[in-house]
Write a protein that holds these residues in place. Structure first.
Motif, PDB file in Angstrom:
ATOM      1  N   LEU A   1     -13.506   1.809   6.032  1.00 31.38           N
ATOM      2  CA  LEU A   1     -14.334   2.938   5.609  1.00 31.38           C
ATOM      3  C   LEU A   1     -13.478   4.176   5.365  1.00 31.38           C
ATOM      4  CD1 LEU A   1     -17.141   4.120   5.119  1.00 31.38           C
ATOM      5  CD2 LEU A   1     -17.293   4.602   7.575  1.00 31.38           C
ATOM      6  N   VAL A   2     -12.502   4.416   6.232  1.00 27.29           N
ATOM      7  CA  VAL A   2     -11.599   5.553   6.043  1.00 27.29           C
ATOM      8  C   VAL A   2     -10.814   5.387   4.740  1.00 27.29           C
ATOM      9  CG1 VAL A   2      -9.591   6.743   6.981  1.00 27.29           C
ATOM     10  CG2 VAL A   2     -11.437   6.034   8.506  1.00 27.29           C
ATOM     11  N   PHE A   3     -10.330   4.162   4.495  1.00 25.47           N
ATOM     12  CA  PHE A   3      -9.604   3.895   3.246  1.00 25.47           C
ATOM     13  C   PHE A   3     -10.514   4.125   2.042  1.00 25.47           C
ATOM     14  CE2 PHE A   3      -8.599   0.929  -0.195  1.00 25.47           C
ATOM     15  CZ  PHE A   3      -7.302   1.311  -0.498  1.00 25.47           C
ATOM     16  N   LEU A   4     -11.773   3.730   2.146  1.00 24.92           N
ATOM     17  CA  LEU A   4     -12.710   3.908   1.030  1.00 24.92           C
ATOM     18  C   LEU A   4     -12.891   5.380   0.692  1.00 24.92           C
ATOM     19  CD1 LEU A   4     -14.832   2.814  -0.961  1.00 24.92           C
ATOM     20  CD2 LEU A   4     -16.502   2.924   0.903  1.00 24.92           C
ATOM     21  N   VAL A   5     -13.062   6.222   1.706  1.00 26.26           N
ATOM     22  CA  VAL A   5     -13.231   7.665   1.460  1.00 26.26           C
ATOM     23  C   VAL A   5     -11.982   8.233   0.775  1.00 26.26           C
ATOM     24  CG1 VAL A   5     -13.521   9.911   2.563  1.00 26.26           C
ATOM     25  CG2 VAL A   5     -14.846   7.942   3.377  1.00 26.26           C
ATOM     26  N   ALA A   6     -10.806   7.862   1.279  1.00 29.41           N
ATOM     27  CA  ALA A   6      -9.565   8.345   0.675  1.00 29.41           C
ATOM     28  C   ALA A   6      -9.411   7.838  -0.758  1.00 29.41           C
ATOM     29  CB  ALA A   6      -8.369   7.914   1.522  1.00 29.41           C
ATOM     30  N   ALA A   7      -9.772   6.566  -0.989  1.00 26.78           N
ATOM     31  CA  ALA A   7      -9.639   5.988  -2.331  1.00 26.78           C
ATOM     32  C   ALA A   7     -10.576   6.670  -3.321  1.00 26.78           C
ATOM     33  CB  ALA A   7      -9.914   4.486  -2.274  1.00 26.78           C
ATOM     34  N   VAL A   8     -11.804   6.917  -2.909  1.00 26.89           N
ATOM     35  CA  VAL A   8     -12.762   7.605  -3.786  1.00 26.89           C
ATOM     36  C   VAL A   8     -12.240   9.000  -4.138  1.00 26.89           C
ATOM     37  CG1 VAL A   8     -15.061   8.662  -3.837  1.00 26.89           C
ATOM     38  CG2 VAL A   8     -14.781   6.305  -3.044  1.00 26.89           C
ATOM     39  N   SER A   9     -11.666   9.676  -3.160  1.00 25.90           N
ATOM     40  CA  SER A   9     -11.168  11.027  -3.390  1.00 25.90           C
ATOM     41  C   SER A   9      -9.962  11.038  -4.318  1.00 25.90           C
ATOM     42  CB  SER A   9     -10.811  11.666  -2.042  1.00 25.90           C
ATOM     43  OG  SER A   9     -10.377  12.994  -2.220  1.00 25.90           O
TER      44      SER A   9
ATOM     45  N   ALA B   1      -8.929   0.717 -10.536  1.00 27.87           N
ATOM     46  CA  ALA B   1      -8.753  -0.737 -10.485  1.00 27.87           C
ATOM     47  C   ALA B   1      -7.702  -1.124  -9.445  1.00 27.87           C
ATOM     48  CB  ALA B   1      -8.361  -1.257 -11.864  1.00 27.87           C
ATOM     49  N   ALA B   2      -6.610  -0.376  -9.386  1.00 32.89           N
ATOM     50  CA  ALA B   2      -5.548  -0.688  -8.425  1.00 32.89           C
ATOM     51  C   ALA B   2      -6.021  -0.488  -6.991  1.00 32.89           C
ATOM     52  CB  ALA B   2      -4.328   0.184  -8.704  1.00 32.89           C
ATOM     53  N   LEU B   3      -6.779   0.570  -6.742  1.00 32.86           N
ATOM     54  CA  LEU B   3      -7.283   0.813  -5.389  1.00 32.86           C
ATOM     55  C   LEU B   3      -8.322  -0.237  -4.988  1.00 32.86           C
ATOM     56  CD1 LEU B   3      -7.573   4.695  -5.544  1.00 32.86           C
ATOM     57  CD2 LEU B   3      -6.076   3.404  -4.024  1.00 32.86           C
ATOM     58  N   ALA B   4      -9.146  -0.665  -5.936  1.00 36.75           N
ATOM     59  CA  ALA B   4     -10.112  -1.724  -5.638  1.00 36.75           C
ATOM     60  C   ALA B   4      -9.395  -3.026  -5.298  1.00 36.75           C
ATOM     61  CB  ALA B   4     -11.049  -1.922  -6.832  1.00 36.75           C
ATOM     62  N   ARG B   5      -8.346  -3.329  -6.047  1.00 35.36           N
ATOM     63  CA  ARG B   5      -7.558  -4.531  -5.752  1.00 35.36           C
ATOM     64  C   ARG B   5      -6.912  -4.427  -4.383  1.00 35.36           C
ATOM     65  NH1 ARG B   5      -1.733  -5.990  -7.062  1.00 35.36           N
ATOM     66  NH2 ARG B   5      -1.564  -3.748  -7.252  1.00 35.36           N
ATOM     67  N   ALA B   6      -6.351  -3.249  -4.065  1.00 36.66           N
ATOM     68  CA  ALA B   6      -5.700  -3.068  -2.767  1.00 36.66           C
ATOM     69  C   ALA B   6      -6.706  -3.199  -1.630  1.00 36.66           C
ATOM     70  CB  ALA B   6      -5.023  -1.698  -2.720  1.00 36.66           C
ATOM     71  N   GLY B   7      -7.875  -2.588  -1.783  1.00 40.23           N
ATOM     72  CA  GLY B   7      -8.884  -2.664  -0.732  1.00 40.23           C
ATOM     73  C   GLY B   7      -9.364  -4.075  -0.478  1.00 40.23           C
TER      74      GLY B   7
ATOM     75  N   LEU C   1       0.820  -1.204   0.000  1.00 38.05           N
ATOM     76  CA  LEU C   1       0.000   0.000   0.000  1.00 38.05           C
ATOM     77  C   LEU C   1       0.855   1.255   0.000  1.00 38.05           C
ATOM     78  CD1 LEU C   1      -2.772   1.264   0.058  1.00 38.05           C
ATOM     79  CD2 LEU C   1      -2.817   1.005   2.546  1.00 38.05           C
ATOM     80  N   ARG C   2       1.957   1.268   0.752  1.00 35.62           N
ATOM     81  CA  ARG C   2       2.798   2.462   0.781  1.00 35.62           C
ATOM     82  C   ARG C   2       3.415   2.747  -0.589  1.00 35.62           C
ATOM     83  NH1 ARG C   2       6.640   1.362   5.831  1.00 35.62           N
ATOM     84  NH2 ARG C   2       6.276  -0.767   5.104  1.00 35.62           N
ATOM     85  N   ALA C   3       3.818   1.712  -1.305  1.00 39.78           N
ATOM     86  CA  ALA C   3       4.353   1.917  -2.655  1.00 39.78           C
ATOM     87  C   ALA C   3       3.268   2.435  -3.590  1.00 39.78           C
ATOM     88  CB  ALA C   3       4.935   0.611  -3.193  1.00 39.78           C
ATOM     89  N   LEU C   4       2.052   1.921  -3.442  1.00 34.85           N
ATOM     90  CA  LEU C   4       0.936   2.390  -4.261  1.00 34.85           C
ATOM     91  C   LEU C   4       0.705   3.882  -4.029  1.00 34.85           C
ATOM     92  CD1 LEU C   4      -2.423   0.582  -4.827  1.00 34.85           C
ATOM     93  CD2 LEU C   4      -2.438   2.959  -4.103  1.00 34.85           C
ATOM     94  N   VAL C   5       0.737   4.319  -2.766  1.00 30.63           N
ATOM     95  CA  VAL C   5       0.512   5.731  -2.463  1.00 30.63           C
ATOM     96  C   VAL C   5       1.652   6.583  -3.020  1.00 30.63           C
ATOM     97  CG1 VAL C   5       0.115   7.415  -0.638  1.00 30.63           C
ATOM     98  CG2 VAL C   5      -0.792   5.101  -0.398  1.00 30.63           C
TER      99      VAL C   5
END
Length: 508
Positions: free
Chosen positions: A377-385, A426-432, A301-305
Motif C-alpha cells: 500500500l505504501v508503494f502504491l501511494v508513492a507510485a501514484v504520486s 507501465a513500469a511501476l505497474a510491472r514492478a508492483g 526497484l532501486r535502479a528504477l527509482v
C-alpha cells in the motif's frame, strides 16, 4: 539574532558536525542526539527564513563585513529560502531512517551527514560564484565519504567513478571562474549581472566560453543528457538513507542553472541575455525520453527509482527552459514533490530488499513478504504520486507545467511528457506486480523486522506530498511570487549592492 538568520542554515550543521566528531568516543546515542537536535534547530531556522522571504524580504549577509562588491555575501530570497526548507524537510526523515541502525555501520556518518547539509545550504544561500564552487566541493566531499563508507566490490567501483566524474566537473568549474574573474573583475553574482551587460564586445567571446563551461558543469550535476550516465548506478548502489538524501543533489545543479541563467545571463546581460537557454528545452525533452526508457528497462526497484530521479530532473529542465512565470512556478512545485517522493521510494526499495531475502529488490519470483499488504500500500501511494496520477501532488505539478506551455511548443512538450508518464506508469505497474504478487506458492514469508522509525520516515516523506496536495494554493502562490522575483533580477541586484556594512565603534 534575526540579522544572522541567513547564515544560520550553514553554521548550525557545521557546528553540529564538529560536535559529533568530538563526541564519537561517547557512542552512537550521543551522536544521534546531537544530530537530531541540530536537525530540529535547522528546520526551525528554515521555516523562519521562508517566513521572512514570503513577506518580500531579501536578506543579505556580508561575511567579514566588507561591502558586497568587495567581499563575500550570502543572499536569502524566495528561491533560496524555499530550497533550504526543502533540504531540511528531506534531511529529517533520511536521518531518522539511518538512525534505525545503519548509522552504526558507517564510520563518521553523522559528521559527514551534517557537512553535506553545510554544502547544500551554502550552495542555495551564496551570492558569490566562487563560494558556490566552495560549497559544491563541501557537499561533494561529504557525499564521497557517505557513499564509499563501508562499501565493497561494486559500490566501491561505482563510487570511484562518481568521484572521478565530479572532480573533473569541479576542475572545469574552477577554470570557468578564473576566466570570468579575469574578464569581469568580480565573482559577486549581482555585480557580474551588471558587468556582463557592460563588457566590451571584444570580451564577449571569452565570457561566452566561460559561461558555457559553467552551465555545462551545472547541467552535469543536474544529470542532463548526455551527462547523466553517472547517476543511475551511483544512486542504485548508495545506501538507502544516503540515496534518499542524494535526491536533492540534482536539484542543486538545477538551482544553479536557474540562478545563473536568470541573474548573470538574465535581462541585464545585454547581448548575452538568455545565453544558451534555448538548448535546455530540446536537451530536457531528450533526457526525459531516454530516462523513461531507462525506467522501463530497469530490473531492480532501486535502479528504477534512480531513473525516476532523471525523469524528474528532465521535467524540471523542460519547465524552467520555457522561461515563463507560470512554468517556473509549476516547476518549483514539481521540484518539491519529486524530491520527497523519490526519497520515499529509495527507502521503500530498501525495505522491499530486506524483506525478500536473496531475491532482494529484483523483479522476480520470491518468497512472500511478511506484512506485504502494508508495504504494498505504501508503494502504491508513492507510485501514484511519482507517476503523476490524480489526486496527488505529482498530477498537479505535471498538469500545471503542461497547462502553462506556450502553444508554439505544446506539441513536442505534451507528446513527450505524456508518453514518458505512460511509460513510467507501465513500469511501476510491472514492478508492483513482480514484487508483491509473483510469490512462491509454498514459500515461507520473510520475517525480517521493519522498525517503526523506518516506517515513520517513509510515511513522513509521503505525507509531505499529501500536504502539498491539500495546501496546493498557498504553495503555488509562493512559487508564483518566486518566479516573478527570479525574472526581475534588478531588484535583487540593487538589494545586494546597496546593503551597507554594519560598521561598529571599537569597544572600550
Amino acid at each position: 539574532m534575526t540579522q544572522h538568520l541567513a547564515i544560520l542554515p550553514i553554521l548550525l550543521p557545521l557546528m553540529a558536525g564538529a560536535l559529533v566528531l568530538m563526541s564519537e568516543r561517547r557512542g552512537i546515542l550521543a551522536q544521534r542526539a546531537i544530530a537530531l537536535t541540530a536537525m530540529a534547530a535547522l528546520l526551525a531556522v528554515a521555516i523562519a527564513l521562508l517566513w521572512r522571504a514570503g513577506r518580500g524580504e531579501t536578506l543579505v549577509y556580508l561575511l567579514g563585513d566588507w561591502p558586497a562588491r568587495l567581499g563575500i555575501a550570502l543572499m536569502a530570497d524566495r528561491l533560496s529560502a524555499l530550497m533550504v526548507l526543502a533540504a531540511a524537510l528531506l534531511a529529517l526523515p533520511c536521518l531518522l531512517y539511518a538512525c534505525a541502525g545503519w548509522d552504526q555501520r558507517s564510520p563518521h556518518f553523522h559528521a559527514l551527514f551534517q557537512f553535506q547539509l553545510v554544502g547544500i545550504n551554502g550552495a542555495f544561500l551564496t551570492a558569490d560564484a566562487f563560494n558556490l564552487f566552495v560549497f559544491f566541493e563541501v557537499m561533494l566531499i561529504a557525499s564521497y565519504g557517505l557513499m564509499l563508507s563501508g562499501g565493497r566490490n561494486v559500490r566501491m567501483r561505482v563510487g570511484l567513478h562518481y568521484v572521478v566524474f565530479n572532480v573533473t566537473a569541479s576542475t572545469l568549474f574552477l577554470i570557468a571562474l578564473g576566466v570570468l574573474y579575469g574578464m569581469l573583475g568580480t565573482l559577486n553574482m549581482a555585480e557580474m549581472a551588471l558587468r556582463v551587460g557592460q563588457a566590451p564586445a571584444g570580451n564577449l567571446p571569452l565570457i561566452q566560453a566561460a559561461g558555457a563551461l559553467m552551465l555545462l558543469v551545472f547541467c552535469a550535476k543536474a544529470a542532463l543528457l548526455p551527462l547523466y550516465l553517472w547517476l543511475p548506478e551511483a544512486y542504485t548502489r548508495a545506501p538507502a538513507a544516503i540515496a534518499a538524501l542524494f535526491a536533492i543533489m540534482t536539484k542543486v545543479g538545477l538551482y544553479a542553472v536557474l540562478r545563473v541563467g536568470t541573474l548573470i545571463f538574465g535581462p541585464l546581460a545585454g547581448a548575452l541575455a538568455g545565453f544558451a537557454w534555448q538548448w535546455l528545452l530540446p536537451l530536457g525533452l531528450a533526457t526525459l525520453a531516454l530516462a523513461s526508457l531507462g525506467v522501463m528497462a530497469a530490473t531492480r526497484l532501486r535502479a528504477l527509482v534512480a531513473y525516476l530521479v532523471l525523469v524528474s530532473a528532465a521535467t524540471l529542465f523542460v519547465a524552467f527552459a520555457l522561461a515563463r512565470p507560470e512554468t517556473i512556478a509549476a516547476g518549483l512545485y514539481y521540484l518539491l514533490h519529486s524530491t520527497f517522493v523519490a526519497a520515499a521510494l529509495f527507502l521503500i526499495a530498501d525495505l522491499v530488499r530486506r524483506s525478500r531475502g536473496e531475491a532482494g529488490d529484483r523483479f522476480g519470483v520470491a518468497a512472500p513478504m511478511h506484512r506485504r499488504a502494508k508495504l504494498g500500500l505504501v508503494f502504491l501511494v508513492a507510485a501514484v504520486s511519482v507517476a503523476g496520477l490524480p489526486p496527488l501532488s505529482g498530477f498537479l505539478g505535471k498538469l500545471m507545467v503542461l497547462d502553462a506551455t506556450p502553444a508554439g511548443q505544446a506539441g513536442w512538450v505534451w507528446s513527450i511528457v505524456l508518453a514518458s508518464s505512460f511509460i513510467v506508469i507501465a513500469a511501476l505497474a510491472r514492478a508492483g506486480s513482480a514484487l508483491f504478487w509473483r510469490v512462491e506458492d509454498d514459500g515461507v514469508p520473510m520475517r525480517r523486522p521493519v522498525r517503526a522509525v523506518e516506517t515513520g520516515a517513509v510515511l513522513l516523506l509521503l505525507g509531505y506530498g499529501v500536504a502539498m496536495t491539500v495546501a496546493a494554493a498557498p504553495v503555488l502562490d509562493y512559487a508564483r511570487a518566486t518566479a516573478d522575483q527570479l525574472l526581475d533580477p534588478q531588484a535583487v541586484v540593487d538589494r545586494v549592492r546597496q546593503t551597507p556594512p554594519q560598521l561598529r565603534e571599537p569597544s572600550p
